[in-house]
Design an enzyme around this catalytic site. Structure first.
Site, PDB file in Angstrom:
ATOM      1  N   LYS A 108       0.815  -1.216   0.000  1.00  0.00           N
ATOM      2  CA  LYS A 108       0.000   0.000   0.000  1.00  0.00           C
ATOM      3  C   LYS A 108       0.853   1.273   0.000  1.00  0.00           C
ATOM      4  O   LYS A 108       0.362   2.341  -0.340  1.00  0.00           O
ATOM      5  CB  LYS A 108      -0.967  -0.006   1.186  1.00  0.00           C
ATOM      6  CG  LYS A 108      -2.077  -1.044   1.004  1.00  0.00           C
ATOM      7  CD  LYS A 108      -3.132  -0.979   2.070  1.00  0.00           C
ATOM      8  CE  LYS A 108      -4.264  -1.946   1.813  1.00  0.00           C
ATOM      9  NZ  LYS A 108      -3.891  -3.369   2.097  1.00  0.00           N
TER      10      LYS A 108
HETATM   11  C1  LIG Z   1      -4.575  -4.481   1.473  1.00  0.00           C
HETATM   12  C2  LIG Z   1      -3.867  -5.784   1.459  1.00  0.00           C
HETATM   13  C3  LIG Z   1      -4.249  -6.847   0.589  1.00  0.00           C
HETATM   14  C4  LIG Z   1      -5.452  -6.750  -0.305  1.00  0.00           C
HETATM   15  O1  LIG Z   1      -5.267  -5.865  -1.396  1.00  0.00           O
HETATM   16  P1  LIG Z   1      -6.510  -5.417  -2.287  1.00  0.00           P
HETATM   17  O2  LIG Z   1      -5.962  -4.408  -3.222  1.00  0.00           O
HETATM   18  O3  LIG Z   1      -7.502  -4.809  -1.314  1.00  0.00           O
HETATM   19  O4  LIG Z   1      -7.070  -6.612  -2.964  1.00  0.00           O
HETATM   20  C5  LIG Z   1      -3.495  -8.013   0.579  1.00  0.00           C
HETATM   21  N1  LIG Z   1      -2.440  -8.164   1.399  1.00  0.00           N
HETATM   22  C6  LIG Z   1      -2.043  -7.189   2.255  1.00  0.00           C
HETATM   23  C7  LIG Z   1      -0.879  -7.430   3.141  1.00  0.00           C
HETATM   24  C8  LIG Z   1      -2.732  -5.966   2.316  1.00  0.00           C
HETATM   25  O5  LIG Z   1      -2.326  -5.003   3.171  1.00  0.00           O
END
Ligand SMILES: *Cc1c(COP(=O)(O)O)cnc(C)c1O
Length: 435
Positions: A108
């Site tokens: 993210k």
């Molecule tokens: C947010 C997150 C996901 C999921 O990602 P999406 O884009 O919402 O499908 C998977 N793994 C981790 C560690 C995350 O922080």
């Protein structure tokens, strides 16, 4: 580049509108138009480029008409001081795209930092300070706080539920200071979210201040996530095989970002949508029936989503057509027991320590390659560093997990937060004292 809402494709808005107002008023989701198409030559020449280089090249293709080349170069360099390497577990067959080398140790960071850099670009031009408000249950908040820290022209206020985020997550939110302020709310995540929503409809507050959200549905968090699919392709193209990506998914932003770059010309042969027991999308891909519901709690909790907010985008990118989407994407899902067993197996077989989300991605690619007897390079996205889930990973693998220095240093920093009851007026009063 313009942006239309999935609910009304005939009218479009500017980059700034889509950036600062994450959600169209008709409650659809913004999509970029037209998506530039890059030729094979571009994708054949990228092996030596870093994430920042690729981010710059793609940003130019996307926004070069509206943002000066030098500004794009600076903002991509600022957003991506880290790389996203592919680690080949089985060379030429299975690789792991490590997306956790940024400050908050999860993918993210990529979206949050690019969005922050773009907001800084536009707010500098507008000479108007932006106030970002965000509620977090833990994961998004760290990426946003660290992404926006020291970004000029932007202040960030993060609301989190007291006692309901992990110690490390709390440190990421509360130790930065400067333009990042943490509100520790005596209540649940839902109550934090309700306070933020109320602030956005508070007419007086919105007249006084420029409020914006760093919402996960913001299209500018998704667009940069496409860059690392391109980066990964550059690292494995020399094998001369089709490339399949497996994306551990919750809200399906990450997977939708991959489909977007596929449509820009990146030769991705197939996608695997890998989930935990929240398998609404794998079930849809298998049956054609979409049945969103409540989420169930699992050990891969960043993917505990019962009604994925980006599913509409995924479907839309494939023409809202079930047969098209199911031709391009295969879904698999795993229970917590299977995930634990997978983590152990990946460690025993390859010496690789994976967080539970990443393990699900790796299991997904292995299953796809086995089911289809395909001679392809499979790449699983590693969405978080195992240290982010240290107690769980240590319990499953019975071995210590080291916390990287950039996170470990936070443990000694003093926590600074403003504690408030879960009431809008209490937040409003405290918030206004400092802006
Ligand atoms: C947010 C997150 C996901 C999921 O990602 P999406 O884009 O919402 O499908 C998977 N793994 C981790 C560690 C995350 O922080």
């Amino acid at each position: 580049m313009r942006f239309y809402s999935t609910n009304s494709p005939q009218s479009t808005v500017s980059i700034e509108q889509a950036l600062f107002h994450s959600m169209p008023t008709d409650k659809g989701l913004y999509m970029p138009t037209p998506l530039p198409r890059l030729g094979a030559k571009f994708f054949n020449d990228i092996a030596g480029l870093s994430l920042a280089d690729i981010g710059f090249a793609l940003s130019q293709a996307l926004f070069g008409d509206e943002i000066a080349k030098q500004d794009l170069e600076e903002l991509t360099a600022q957003a991506f001081p880290f790389d996203t390497p592919v680690v080949e577990l089985e060379p030429g067959r299975v690789g792991i795209l490590e997306l956790f080398h940024g400050p908050s140790l999860a993918f993210k960071d990529v979206g949050a930092r690019y969005m922050a850099a773009l907001m800084a670009h536009f707010s500098a031009r507008n000479d108007k300070e932006i106030n970002i408000l965000v509620a977090t249950s833990g994961d998004t908040g760290g990426a946003v706080a660290m992404g926006f820290h020291n970004v000029p022209g932007v202040r960030v206020s993060i609301l989190y539920p007291s006692g309901r985020v992990s110690d490390l997550q709390e440190k990421q939110l509360t130790t930065l200071g400067g333009n990042v302020r943490a509100f520790e709310v005596d209540g649940s995540f839902d109550e934090c979210q309700a306070i933020v929503k109320q602030a956005f409809v508070d007419v007086e507050l919105n007249q006084a201040l420029a409020l914006s959200s760093a919402n996960s549905i913001n299209i500018f968090r998704l667009i940069p996530q496409g860059f690392y699919y391109v980066r990964a392709y550059g690292q494995v193209r020399h094998h001369g095989k089709p490339v399949v990506f497996s994306t551990p998914s919750g809200n399906f932003g990450n997977l939708s970002a991959g489909v977007m770059v596929q449509q820009m010309g990146l030769p991705i042969s197939h996608f695997v949508a890998a989930t935990n027991l929240n398998h609404v999308v794998p079930s849809y891909l298998a049956s054609g029936n979409y049945e969103p519901g409540d989420s169930v709690a699992t050990i891969s909790n960043a993917m505990d989503v019962g009604s994925p907010s980006n599913f509409v985008r995924l479907l839309h990118l494939y023409g809202d057509d079930y047969s098209t989407v199911s031709q391009h994407v295969t879904g698999y899902f795993y229970t917590d027991d299977e995930t634990r067993a997978g983590m152990v197996q990946i460690r025993d077989q390859h010496g690789y320590v994976a967080c539970p989300h990443t393990a699900i991605g790796i299991m997904g690619i292995n299953q796809y390659l086995a089911d289809n007897q395909q001679d392809a390079v499979g790449i699983a996205l590693a969405t978080a560093h195992p240290a982010k889930f240290k107690p769980l990973v240590e319990d499953v693998l019975k071995q210590p997990v080291e916390v990287p220095d950039r996170l470990a240093v936070l443990a000694d920093q003093p926590k600074k937060s403003t504690r408030i009851p879960a009431e809008y007026m209490a937040f409003r009063e405290s918030f206004l004292q400092t802006v």
